[in-house]
Design a protein around this motif. Structure first.
Motif, short mmCIF file in Angstrom:
data_model
loop_
_atom_site.label_atom_id
_atom_site.label_comp_id
_atom_site.label_asym_id
_atom_site.label_seq_id
_atom_site.Cartn_x
_atom_site.Cartn_y
_atom_site.Cartn_z
N PHE A 169 -44.06 2.44 -5.27
CA PHE A 169 -44.99 1.85 -4.31
C PHE A 169 -45.57 2.92 -3.40
CE2 PHE A 169 -46.01 0.05 -0.19
CZ PHE A 169 -46.77 -1.05 -0.52
N PHE A 170 -44.74 3.81 -2.88
CA PHE A 170 -45.23 4.87 -2.00
C PHE A 170 -46.24 5.75 -2.73
CE2 PHE A 170 -41.02 4.78 0.58
CZ PHE A 170 -41.50 3.71 1.30
N LEU A 193 -43.36 8.80 8.43
CA LEU A 193 -42.67 7.70 7.75
C LEU A 193 -42.63 6.45 8.62
CD1 LEU A 193 -40.89 6.54 5.49
CD2 LEU A 193 -38.92 7.58 6.61
N ILE A 194 -42.30 6.61 9.90
CA ILE A 194 -42.09 5.46 10.78
C ILE A 194 -43.42 4.83 11.21
CG2 ILE A 194 -41.19 4.74 13.03
CD1 ILE A 194 -39.00 6.82 12.72
N GLN A 195 -44.41 5.66 11.55
CA GLN A 195 -45.64 5.13 12.14
C GLN A 195 -46.77 4.91 11.13
OE1 GLN A 195 -46.88 7.49 15.49
NE2 GLN A 195 -45.02 7.07 16.66
N ILE A 196 -46.68 5.48 9.94
CA ILE A 196 -47.77 5.34 8.97
C ILE A 196 -47.30 4.67 7.68
CG2 ILE A 196 -49.42 6.60 7.53
CD1 ILE A 196 -49.60 8.68 9.73
N ILE A 197 -46.23 5.17 7.09
CA ILE A 197 -45.79 4.67 5.78
C ILE A 197 -45.19 3.27 5.90
CG2 ILE A 197 -44.34 5.09 3.79
CD1 ILE A 197 -46.61 7.08 4.16
N LEU A 198 -44.24 3.10 6.80
CA LEU A 198 -43.55 1.80 6.88
C LEU A 198 -44.47 0.65 7.29
CD1 LEU A 198 -40.06 2.77 8.37
CD2 LEU A 198 -40.72 2.38 5.99
N GLY A 202 -45.09 -3.32 4.11
CA GLY A 202 -44.48 -4.63 4.33
C GLY A 202 -44.11 -5.37 3.06
N PRO A 203 -45.01 -5.43 2.05
CA PRO A 203 -44.66 -6.17 0.82
C PRO A 203 -43.43 -5.62 0.12
CG PRO A 203 -47.03 -5.81 0.94
CD PRO A 203 -46.42 -5.02 2.05
N ILE A 204 -43.37 -4.30 -0.06
CA ILE A 204 -42.24 -3.73 -0.80
C ILE A 204 -40.95 -3.85 -0.01
CG2 ILE A 204 -42.58 -1.37 0.04
CD1 ILE A 204 -41.40 -2.53 -3.45
N LEU A 205 -41.01 -3.73 1.31
CA LEU A 205 -39.81 -3.88 2.12
C LEU A 205 -39.27 -5.30 2.02
CD1 LEU A 205 -40.80 -1.87 5.34
CD2 LEU A 205 -39.23 -1.17 3.53
N ALA A 206 -40.18 -6.29 2.01
CA ALA A 206 -39.74 -7.68 1.88
C ALA A 206 -39.10 -7.94 0.52
CB ALA A 206 -40.93 -8.61 2.10
N GLN A 288 -42.48 -15.29 0.54
CA GLN A 288 -43.05 -15.47 -0.80
C GLN A 288 -44.33 -14.66 -0.98
OE1 GLN A 288 -44.09 -19.48 -1.74
NE2 GLN A 288 -44.57 -19.05 -3.87
N LYS A 289 -45.19 -14.64 0.05
CA LYS A 289 -46.45 -13.92 -0.10
C LYS A 289 -46.22 -12.42 -0.27
CE LYS A 289 -47.21 -13.59 4.92
NZ LYS A 289 -48.17 -13.85 6.02
N PHE A 290 -45.20 -11.89 0.43
CA PHE A 290 -44.88 -10.48 0.25
C PHE A 290 -44.25 -10.24 -1.11
CE2 PHE A 290 -44.56 -11.15 4.89
CZ PHE A 290 -45.54 -10.27 5.30
N PHE A 291 -43.46 -11.21 -1.57
CA PHE A 291 -42.80 -11.08 -2.86
C PHE A 291 -43.83 -11.03 -3.98
CE2 PHE A 291 -40.64 -12.73 -6.64
CZ PHE A 291 -39.53 -11.91 -6.67
N VAL A 292 -44.86 -11.87 -3.90
CA VAL A 292 -45.90 -11.90 -4.92
C VAL A 292 -46.65 -10.57 -4.97
CG1 VAL A 292 -48.07 -12.99 -5.60
CG2 VAL A 292 -46.16 -14.40 -4.82
N LYS A 293 -46.92 -9.99 -3.78
CA LYS A 293 -47.59 -8.69 -3.75
C LYS A 293 -46.69 -7.60 -4.31
CE LYS A 293 -50.42 -9.74 0.33
NZ LYS A 293 -50.70 -9.35 1.75
#
Length: 302
Positions: A169-170, A193-198, A202-206, A288-293
């Motif tokens: 994903f990254f 990492l903290i202010q731009i990447i994360l 959101g979708p992959i973290l979920a 669910q919406k994050f999971f679908v992405k």
């Protein structure tokens, strides 16, 4: 402008396509019913009288509706204690998993990391080979993790498969030029990492959080191997004991009082299954919406 000359004109569905769509809908409906019926049966049995469950009268809807089994579940100290331990392990373990997976996936996604392919080679090997049960148990024993709740978290602190998904994903979803611009502006690796990447992940973290949470919630093997003190048992291990006891009592000759207890144990079994499954079912719709992405990672983009 004439509609007939428009490139976006709707095409009429052919007879073959219509038949194919109907057959597909019927097949998927059958699959849904096959998957859904056991779930409905478990819920119905948990609300039915033990006598009707044993006799097989429960088919689809509850028979002689009662809440006795749920009352017994919430009065049982072992089940409540196991539920609390499972919630604690799931929350703490998932948080640790996300932190470690992110810290491993982000450097491996960077183009300027020297030898990243070598690191990935050795990391990938762990997906196919393990040390075995006995060596792992000896290591856990040497670390003093026997009868310690950390044994349910630390041995599974990071999943190679989930780490590879996050690294992909990254690499594919976050432009590397964005990171280069951050470095030009003076951002460090940690700040990038903290202010731009994360914030963009959101979708992959979920998705990864859901994977880890479900794994922790359903895990029982490590608890069975490394925990011998009953107050430390998670919910799934308590459920395993209830299922085994239910199978054993069904093969024994018992008097009336023991038979009544065995019948109640049969409905309690279904009630515990419902209670243990409900938290995951409640959480899923919110992500669910994050999971679908997230599951579309790696798909071909036009």
């Amino acid at each position: 402008m004439r509609l007939a000359n428009s490139p976006f004109r709707l095409r009429r569905q052919t007879r073959g396509e219509f038949v194919f769509d109907v057959c597909t809908c019927l097949l998927l409906t059958l699959v849904v019913l096959i998957v859904l019926y056991p779930l409905i049966y478990v819920v119905s049995a948990s609300f039915s009288s033990a006598r009707h469950v044993i006799s097989g009268d429960v088919r689809l809807l509850p028979v002689e509706f009662t809440l006795k089994s749920y009352q017994a579940v919430f009065k049982n100290d072992d089940i409540l204690n196991g539920f609390c331990i499972t919630v604690l392990v799931t929350l703490g373990g998932t948080a640790l998993n996300l932190v470690l997976t992110t810290l491993a996936a982000y450097p491996l996604s960077r183009r300027d990391l020297r030898g990243r392919n070598v690191f990935m080679f050795f990391i990938t090997i762990t997906m196919f080979f393990s040390g075995g049960i006995v060596p792992t148990y000896l290591i856990i024993q040497k670390l003093g993790l026997i009868n310690n709740l950390l044994v349910l978290v630390l041995p599974t602190a990071i999943s190679t498969y989930n780490m590879i998904i996050m690294r992909t994903f990254f690499q594919s979803s976050i432009p590397y030029e964005l990171q280069e611009a951050a470095f030009i502006d003076g951002c460090s690796n940690t700040r990038t990492l903290i202010q731009i990447i994360l914030p963009l992940s959101g979708p992959i973290l979920a998705v990864i959080a859901l994977y880890y949470a479900v794994a922790h919630w359903n895990a029982y093997f490590n608890a069975m191997m490394y925990l011998t003190k009953r107050p430390l048992y998670p919910l799934q291990l308590i459920l395993k004991e209830i299922l085994i006891q239910s199978q054993m009592t069904s093969m024994m000759e018992m008097d009336d009082s023991l038979f009544e207890q065995a019948m109640m144990g049969e409905t309690i079994k279904y009630s515990v299954i419902v209670v243990s499954s409900l938290p995951m079912l409640i959480i899923y719709p919110f992500i669910q919406k994050f999971f679908v992405k997230g599951v579309m990672i790696g798909a071909i983009k036009g």
